[in-house]
Design an enzyme around this catalytic site. Structure first.
Site, PDB file in Angstrom:
ATOM      1  N   ARG A  12      -0.041  18.449   2.874  1.00 50.71           N
ATOM      2  CA  ARG A  12       1.396  18.749   2.805  1.00 50.71           C
ATOM      3  C   ARG A  12       1.833  18.593   1.364  1.00 50.71           C
ATOM      4  O   ARG A  12       1.051  18.208   0.495  1.00 50.71           O
ATOM      5  CB  ARG A  12       2.162  17.737   3.662  1.00 50.71           C
ATOM      6  CG  ARG A  12       1.822  16.302   3.254  1.00 50.71           C
ATOM      7  CD  ARG A  12       2.673  15.279   3.973  1.00 50.71           C
ATOM      8  NE  ARG A  12       2.072  13.957   3.970  1.00 50.71           N
ATOM      9  CZ  ARG A  12       2.214  13.046   3.027  1.00 50.71           C
ATOM     10  NH1 ARG A  12       2.902  13.315   1.941  1.00 50.71           N
ATOM     11  NH2 ARG A  12       1.640  11.871   3.125  1.00 50.71           N
ATOM     12  N   HIS A  59       0.808  -1.222   0.000  1.00 46.62           N
ATOM     13  CA  HIS A  59       0.000   0.000   0.000  1.00 46.62           C
ATOM     14  C   HIS A  59       0.834   1.261   0.000  1.00 46.62           C
ATOM     15  O   HIS A  59       0.370   2.322   0.402  1.00 46.62           O
ATOM     16  CB  HIS A  59      -0.980   0.017   1.186  1.00 46.62           C
ATOM     17  CG  HIS A  59      -1.913  -1.153   1.189  1.00 46.62           C
ATOM     18  ND1 HIS A  59      -2.715  -1.460   0.123  1.00 46.62           N
ATOM     19  CD2 HIS A  59      -2.156  -2.095   2.120  1.00 46.62           C
ATOM     20  CE1 HIS A  59      -3.416  -2.543   0.402  1.00 46.62           C
ATOM     21  NE2 HIS A  59      -3.087  -2.952   1.606  1.00 46.62           N
TER      22      HIS A  59
END
Ligand code: ADP
Ligand code: ADP
Ligand code: MG
Length: 666
Positions: A291, A235
């Site tokens: 971010r 993942h």
């Protein structure tokens, strides 16, 4: 605009931020841990501030110390990079309280999006489509079970505070749910200090497509198109590209609009990424990262924008540099994350020194974002990413050709890397066809994890030629020193009294011995190899490369030499061969040159000898624990222990001298 900023990160992202600052004439302050005192990001900044010992809790996560550094150096703003404090709302608040600008969104936006559950509630309200699932506050097993039954198996149990693929469990069978919930809770509590979970329908073959968004303090929001990050292991992203291959135009447009709607819904300021899964012509929100993203360079390559510059402008109060209609996509970009890890061993990080490091030539088509140099160490304290290799060209097939060439030219010796694995993905017909999905690596295991191939005759010839040329160089140097350069005793042409002019050599590859017979000829060497004979000649270039001609085929290969070991690097392939030289081995034994150094970083478990002990070949001296395994260090000859450098419990670096040893009888 700011005149000085502090970069609260390390590695490639710190270097990357420093580069933009330098271009804009902004002074920079680096922070570093003891492990990074000599690091590239420290060199590149104008000033540097020590934070503490290597562990992140004692260095890069010390918000108070970082703020103190900003105050003391007069930095007006802090760029947090990604990871570390970049999504820490408390740190963003502390910055505001200290009068230092946090280059990122507001603490409220970080809070809203830091929880996957909370962000899903907000996105639902904003009309953004979600992966079907449960993100409620009732965390009892009964509530989670009822939710999973309602969603239908398979389901994915996720940590609400999660990131980096941690705290995630796929559950295919209702009977396995309670174990998965328990495991995910434990992992989430450990990793994020927050054990809340959510449940989603587990999509079986989605693509990961995300939208780069940007907002300013004037209320403008734009998107900078999408990135496809479907090639993942555990993942986590490995290869990313922009634009997403074969994404239908209507979906692309709808996703861009949804990304902007998501950002507007929370009054978003700065760089953010809205992540979606795409399946069967539909897209579903999974999370927002508040971010700069690791893979932002592919967006920069196709838009011609510098996203760090955008961040700095927005944080200083300026409006976005462009409107949506000014932004366009040119060409195609692909990023490959080069990791110090072993793909064959479940992608486990590989620790050690970057003994040899050569990057492909950079230019308009190739960009290397890295924070390490040859000789640096990949430590166990930080992310093992070595670099991001980013390529650009007019279209995807051309970009893919650039990627293959650049990967083949990327050389790392000293740690295991995923370079060959990345090369395998880049060369795979399914990847070339754009048939990407998050299951790609699992679907193509057989092609992507080939059996390690042993050195063929060509590699063996290269190793032999290199060894012969080296011996010749050394003999020439010795002859020059001896004052009689013409003495036959310095010859290396196999000349012997009453003997044929040939010589046998052997190389070891792992356990296997590979013989080579060398016949000396006036114009080079005839090498008898397992599969036949070749004519070989060449020279060692000034940079150490082997420039050679084997049966008329000329080429240049890199050889990394260390003692009797040779690593042959030839266009993305790498082989380690050890010259099986009985005389040299005996010499090494006599001088006590090997065997007493720590073979890898670890901790001393037992010390079995003391100074003055006389030991025999094979006597166990110390036991080292490394990578959860025990390694016994044994005497390689008879001799006396002259010094013991470590105690039980001491940590050791790899290569550290553990004991001093006086060979021979006392
Ligand atoms: P993305 O930014 O696309 O979400 P990942 O989630 O795979 O990428 O990786 C980002 C995370 O990886 C960061 O949040 C951080 O935890 C970790 N990370 C990777 N490299 C570094 C680095 N050089 N410094 C700090 N953290 C890093
Ligand atoms: P992280 O915070 O660790 O980045 P994400 O929620 O972004 O977690 O998911 C990371 C990756 O896990 C996705 O890119 C995708 O490959 C996989 N994934 C996440 N949710 C699902 C889902 N519901 N079904 C299938 N795969 C998923
Ligand atoms: Mg994610």
């Amino acid at each position: 605009m700011f005149s000085k900023i502090l970069i609260a990160n390390r590695g490639e992202i710190a270097v990357r931020v420093a580069r933009t600052c330098r271009r804009l004439g902004i002074a920079t302050v680096a922070v570093y841990s003891d492990a990074d005192a000599e690091a590239m990001h420290v060199d590149l900044c104008d000033e540097a501030w020590r934070l503490g010992p290597p562990p992140v809790g004692e260095s890069y996560l010390r918000g108070e110390a970082i703020l103190e550094a900003a105050r003391r150096t007069g930095a007006e703003a802090i760029h947090p990079g990604y990871g570390f404090l970049s999504e820490n709302a408390a740190f963003a608040r502390a910055c505001a309280a200290a009068g230092v600008v946090f280059i990122g969104p507001t603490p409220e936006a970080i809070d809203a999006m830091g929880s996957k559950s909370e962000s899903k509630r907000l996105m639902e309200q904003a009309g953004v489509p979600l992966v079907p699932g449960y993100h409620g506050t009732d965390q009892s097993l009964d509530a989670l079970r009822a939710a999973a039954d309602g969603i239908g198996y398979p389901v994915l149990v996720k940590a609400s505070a999660g990131g980096g693929g941690k705290g995630m469990r796929v559950v295919r069978d209702p009977a396995a749910l309670s174990d998965a919930v328990e495991g995910a809770r434990r992992e989430a509590a450990n990793a994020f200090g927050d054990d809340r979970l959510l449940i989603e329908k587990y999509l079986d073959a989605p693509r990961h497509v995300e939208i780069q968004v940007f907002g300013d303090t004037q209320g403008n929001v734009v998107h900078l198109f999408e990135r496809d990050c479907s090639i993942q292991r555990r993942h986590q992203k490995v290869l990313e590209e922009a634009p997403a291959p074969d994404l239908p135009a209507d979906i692309r447009a709808a996703m861009g609009a949804a990304g902007v709607a998501a950002a507007r819904a929370i009054g978003y300021v700065g760089a953010g990424t809205v992540e979606f899964l795409v399946q069967d012509g539909r897209f579903f929100f999974i999370e927002m990262n508040t971010r700069l993203q690791v893979e932002h360079p592919v967006t920069e390559m196709i838009t011609g924008q510098d996203l760090v510059e955008w961040q700095l402008r927005v944080a200083s109060g300026a409006p976005l540099p462009c409107a949506q209609t000014d932004l366009a996509v040119t060409g195609h970009a692909i990023e490959a994350r080069v990791y110090a890890e072993d793909p064959a061993n479940d992608f486990l990080p590989s620790i050690g020194h970057l003994h040899h490091l050569r990057t492909p030539p950079e230019g308009p088509h190739v960009r290397v974002d890295t924070g390490v140099r040859q000789g640096d160490r990949v430590s166990m304290h930080y992310d093992p990413m070595i670099a991001k290799l980013v390529v650009w060209d007019v279209d995807r097939p051309a970009a893919l050709r650039r990627l293959r060439t650049a990967l083949a030219a990327y050389q790392v010796v000293g740690v295991a890397t995923n370079l060959a694995f990345l090369g395998g993905v880049a060369a795979h017909p399914a990847f070339a066809a754009g048939a990407v999905g998050t299951g790609f690596i699992d679907d193509h295991t057989a092609d992507l994890f080939p059996e390690a191939e042993s050195a063929d005759d060509t590699v063996l010839a290269l190793a032999a030629l290199d060894a012969l040329l080296h011996r010749q160089e050394q003999a020439a140097a010795a002859a020059a020193r001896s004052g009689d350069p013409f003495s036959p005793w310095h010859g290396t042409d196999g000349w012997r009294l009453n003997d044929d002019n040939y010589q046998r050599m052997a190389f070891l590859e792992g356990e296997a011995a590979r013989p080579v017979t060398v016949h000396y000829r006036s114009d080079g060497y005839r090498l008898d190899l397992p599969g036949g004979s070749v004519m070989a000649r060449g020279e060692i270039a000034a940079d150490g490369d082997l420039v050679c001609d084997i049966d008329g085929f000329r080429r240049r290969v890199t050889v990394v030499r260390s003692g009797l070991d040779r690593v042959i690097l030839d266009r993305g392939r790498q082989h380690r061969l050890t010259l099986d030289d009985p005389a040299a081995r005996a010499a090494e034994r006599e001088t006590g040159g090997t065997g007493l150094a720590a073979p890898m970083p670890g901790k001393i478990l037992r010390v079995l000898v003391q100074v003055g002990d006389v030991v025999d070949t094979g006597t166990p001296l110390m036991v080292l624990e490394a990578m959860k395994m025990e390694h016994t260090i044994r005497a390689h000859a008879r001799g006396t222990i002259a010094a013991v450098h470590y105690d039980v419990g001491d940590p050791v670096e790899d290569g550290a001298a553990l004991l001093a040893f006086e060979p021979g009888d006392p």
